[in-house]
Design an enzyme around this catalytic site. Structure first.
Site, PDB file in Angstrom:
ATOM      1  N   ALA A   9      58.695  15.007  28.736  1.00 38.73           N
ATOM      2  CA  ALA A   9      58.891  13.548  28.690  1.00 38.73           C
ATOM      3  C   ALA A   9      59.753  13.101  27.512  1.00 38.73           C
ATOM      4  O   ALA A   9      59.915  11.911  27.293  1.00 38.73           O
ATOM      5  CB  ALA A   9      57.533  12.851  28.643  1.00 38.73           C
ATOM      6  N   TYR A 148      69.837  29.710  37.604  1.00 39.46           N
ATOM      7  CA  TYR A 148      69.293  28.344  37.723  1.00 39.46           C
ATOM      8  C   TYR A 148      68.930  28.068  39.187  1.00 39.46           C
ATOM      9  O   TYR A 148      67.838  27.553  39.469  1.00 39.46           O
ATOM     10  CB  TYR A 148      70.297  27.299  37.214  1.00 39.46           C
ATOM     11  CG  TYR A 148      69.752  25.891  37.334  1.00 39.46           C
ATOM     12  CD1 TYR A 148      68.706  25.465  36.519  1.00 39.46           C
ATOM     13  CD2 TYR A 148      70.248  24.997  38.281  1.00 39.46           C
ATOM     14  CE1 TYR A 148      68.178  24.184  36.637  1.00 39.46           C
ATOM     15  CE2 TYR A 148      69.722  23.714  38.407  1.00 39.46           C
ATOM     16  CZ  TYR A 148      68.687  23.314  37.582  1.00 39.46           C
ATOM     17  OH  TYR A 148      68.159  22.042  37.707  1.00 39.46           O
TER      18      TYR A 148
HETATM   19  P1  NDP Z   1      66.753  16.817  29.921  1.00 34.87           P
HETATM   20  O1  NDP Z   1      67.334  17.965  29.190  1.00 34.87           O
HETATM   21  O2  NDP Z   1      67.198  15.457  29.578  1.00 34.87           O
HETATM   22  O3  NDP Z   1      65.144  16.873  29.819  1.00 34.87           O
HETATM   23  C1  NDP Z   1      64.441  18.085  29.966  1.00 34.87           C
HETATM   24  C2  NDP Z   1      63.014  17.912  29.504  1.00 34.87           C
HETATM   25  O4  NDP Z   1      62.315  19.159  29.701  1.00 34.87           O
HETATM   26  C3  NDP Z   1      62.898  17.558  28.031  1.00 34.87           C
HETATM   27  O5  NDP Z   1      61.921  16.579  27.846  1.00 34.87           O
HETATM   28  C4  NDP Z   1      62.468  18.866  27.389  1.00 34.87           C
HETATM   29  O6  NDP Z   1      61.620  18.602  26.272  1.00 34.87           O
HETATM   30  C5  NDP Z   1      61.637  19.485  28.509  1.00 34.87           C
HETATM   31  N1  NDP Z   1      61.516  20.928  28.332  1.00 34.87           N
HETATM   32  C6  NDP Z   1      62.482  21.857  28.447  1.00 34.87           C
HETATM   33  N2  NDP Z   1      62.020  23.064  28.134  1.00 34.87           N
HETATM   34  C7  NDP Z   1      60.702  22.898  27.809  1.00 34.87           C
HETATM   35  C8  NDP Z   1      59.689  23.768  27.383  1.00 34.87           C
HETATM   36  N3  NDP Z   1      59.899  25.091  27.222  1.00 34.87           N
HETATM   37  N4  NDP Z   1      58.460  23.262  27.136  1.00 34.87           N
HETATM   38  C9  NDP Z   1      58.226  21.948  27.289  1.00 34.87           C
HETATM   39  N5  NDP Z   1      59.155  21.069  27.697  1.00 34.87           N
HETATM   40  C10 NDP Z   1      60.381  21.539  27.939  1.00 34.87           C
HETATM   41  O7  NDP Z   1      67.046  17.131  31.463  1.00 34.87           O
HETATM   42  P2  NDP Z   1      66.608  16.384  32.827  1.00 34.87           P
HETATM   43  O8  NDP Z   1      65.802  15.188  32.559  1.00 34.87           O
HETATM   44  O9  NDP Z   1      67.829  16.254  33.634  1.00 34.87           O
HETATM   45  O10 NDP Z   1      65.719  17.528  33.474  1.00 34.87           O
HETATM   46  C11 NDP Z   1      64.409  17.332  33.976  1.00 34.87           C
HETATM   47  C12 NDP Z   1      64.231  18.167  35.230  1.00 34.87           C
HETATM   48  O11 NDP Z   1      65.122  17.696  36.236  1.00 34.87           O
HETATM   49  C13 NDP Z   1      64.525  19.655  35.055  1.00 34.87           C
HETATM   50  O12 NDP Z   1      63.537  20.398  35.745  1.00 34.87           O
HETATM   51  C14 NDP Z   1      65.884  19.822  35.741  1.00 34.87           C
HETATM   52  O13 NDP Z   1      66.079  21.120  36.227  1.00 34.87           O
HETATM   53  C15 NDP Z   1      65.758  18.801  36.834  1.00 34.87           C
HETATM   54  N6  NDP Z   1      67.023  18.357  37.441  1.00 34.87           N
HETATM   55  C16 NDP Z   1      67.981  17.742  36.678  1.00 34.87           C
HETATM   56  C17 NDP Z   1      69.167  17.316  37.280  1.00 34.87           C
HETATM   57  C18 NDP Z   1      70.271  16.694  36.518  1.00 34.87           C
HETATM   58  O14 NDP Z   1      71.408  16.618  37.030  1.00 34.87           O
HETATM   59  N7  NDP Z   1      70.042  16.190  35.317  1.00 34.87           N
HETATM   60  C19 NDP Z   1      69.369  17.477  38.724  1.00 34.87           C
HETATM   61  C20 NDP Z   1      68.283  18.142  39.409  1.00 34.87           C
HETATM   62  C21 NDP Z   1      67.168  18.545  38.786  1.00 34.87           C
HETATM   63  P3  NDP Z   1      61.709  19.343  24.849  1.00 34.87           P
HETATM   64  O15 NDP Z   1      63.102  19.879  24.690  1.00 34.87           O
HETATM   65  O16 NDP Z   1      61.347  18.285  23.864  1.00 34.87           O
HETATM   66  O17 NDP Z   1      60.665  20.415  24.937  1.00 34.87           O
HETATM   67  C1  8X3 Z   2      70.852  20.064  38.568  1.00 35.54           C
HETATM   68  C2  8X3 Z   2      71.947  19.683  39.477  1.00 35.54           C
HETATM   69  O1  8X3 Z   2      74.072  20.428  40.617  1.00 35.54           O
HETATM   70  O2  8X3 Z   2      73.620  21.363  38.449  1.00 35.54           O
HETATM   71  O3  8X3 Z   2      69.771  20.622  39.216  1.00 35.54           O
HETATM   72  O4  8X3 Z   2      72.344  22.058  40.342  1.00 35.54           O
HETATM   73  S1  8X3 Z   2      73.043  20.959  39.724  1.00 35.54           S
END
Ligand code: NDP
Ligand code: 8X3
Length: 247
Positions: A9, A148
């Site tokens: 979050a 990924y």
């Molecule tokens: P961000 O990098 O903005 O956020 C990622 C979040 O995950 C952060 O809050 C981070 O918190 C947390 N996180 C990562 N690794 C850990 C860990 N080891 N332990 C605890 N928390 C962790 O990316 P998004 O908001 O884009 O990503 C959120 C989800 O959405 C992911 O699963 C991503 O794969 C998915 N997603 C994103 C897309 C995009 O285009 N942005 C598209 C499709 C899916 P902290 O570093 O503080 O631990």
């Molecule tokens: C994140 C979006 O297009 O990089 O899941 O796979 S993409």
């Protein structure tokens, strides 16, 4: 009081979702590794009239997942959001540390969290709702993204199987599978290279964390007999992993 747990979050989709779901008579349980960001988000959540519990741990550690999540007991909702992409390379050039980070977080971390929380839901016998954040990469493998994409294929498979596992306990399982969302995702993928990350979104109006949060809010607001199994969300300028129309 409704209890909602959002992993990851501190940024992006997870942060936006925690804020969207915060409301009076709700306890938001927010997790992540960056302590200061969690403290700031707690203040914003409380300003919306919700209670907030901060859990500062790494989902890659099963021991930490147990330490922080087992004492919670039953929550009503789990949003399995914590995740990342690390690197964008052909398979022969990939970095195994990046691969470990993605598999340990996106797959194993999600599993550790889900095992603890779903068990408490089943034992309490009052149903529940789990939403996993997958990706279009969960069904569309693309060049440079083998690991990924594999991790998000795993999330897609796990989501479908756990829906069956938790069916008799009345626990809803949904998956949200976004395309391009402008968060810190690309900056993390490119190991802090902000310029390269900005290039991903140039010429596109990408989705925002708030857009995804809105969909999650809607999924959670549906009546008890209705569940969204899987929802794919993309910017209008994107039609798939390989199809983006840039201005
Ligand atoms: P961000 O990098 O903005 O956020 C990622 C979040 O995950 C952060 O809050 C981070 O918190 C947390 N996180 C990562 N690794 C850990 C860990 N080891 N332990 C605890 N928390 C962790 O990316 P998004 O908001 O884009 O990503 C959120 C989800 O959405 C992911 O699963 C991503 O794969 C998915 N997603 C994103 C897309 C995009 O285009 N942005 C598209 C499709 C899916 P902290 O570093 O503080 O631990
Ligand atoms: C994140 C979006 O297009 O990089 O899941 O796979 S993409």
């Amino acid at each position: 009081m409704k209890r909602i747990l959002v992993t990851g979050a501190t940024s992006g989709i997870g942060r936006a979702t925690a804020l969207r779901l915060a409301a009076p008579d709700t306890q938001m349980i927010i997790t992540g590794r960056r302590t200061e960001r969690l403290a700031l988000l707690k203040q914003e959540i409380e300003a919306k009239g919700a209670e907030c519990l901060v859990l500062n741990f790494d989902v890659r550690s099963e021991a930490e997942c147990k330490e922080f999540l087992e004492p919670l007991g039953r929550v009503d909702v789990l949003i399995n959001n914590a995740g990342l992409a690390a690197g964008l390379e052909h398979i022969d050039r990939g970095d195994t540390a990046d691969w470990d980070a993605m598999i340990d977080t996106n797959v194993k971390g999600l599993l550790y969290v889900t095992r603890i929380i779903s068990r408490a839901m089943v034992e309490a016998g009052q149903g529940g709702h789990i939403i996993n954040i997958g990706s279009i990469a969960g069904t569309e493998p693309y060049e440079n993204g083998a690991v990924y994409c594999a991790s998000k294929h795993a999330v897609h498979a796990i989501s479908q199987a756990m829906r069956a596992d938790l069916l008799s306990a009345g626990i809803k399982v949904g998956e949200v599978r976004p395309g391009m969302v402008e968060t810190e995702f690309s900056e993390v993928r490119f190991h802090g290279d902000k310029e390269r990350a900005a290039g991903v979104y140039k010429g596109v109006d990408p989705l925002t964390g708030a857009d995804i949060a809105e969909a999650i809010h809607w999924m959670l607001s549906l009546p008890p007999h209705m569940n969204v199994n899987d929802i794919v969300l993309m910017p209008t300028q994107q039609a798939g992993a390989y199809y983006t129309h840039k201005r």
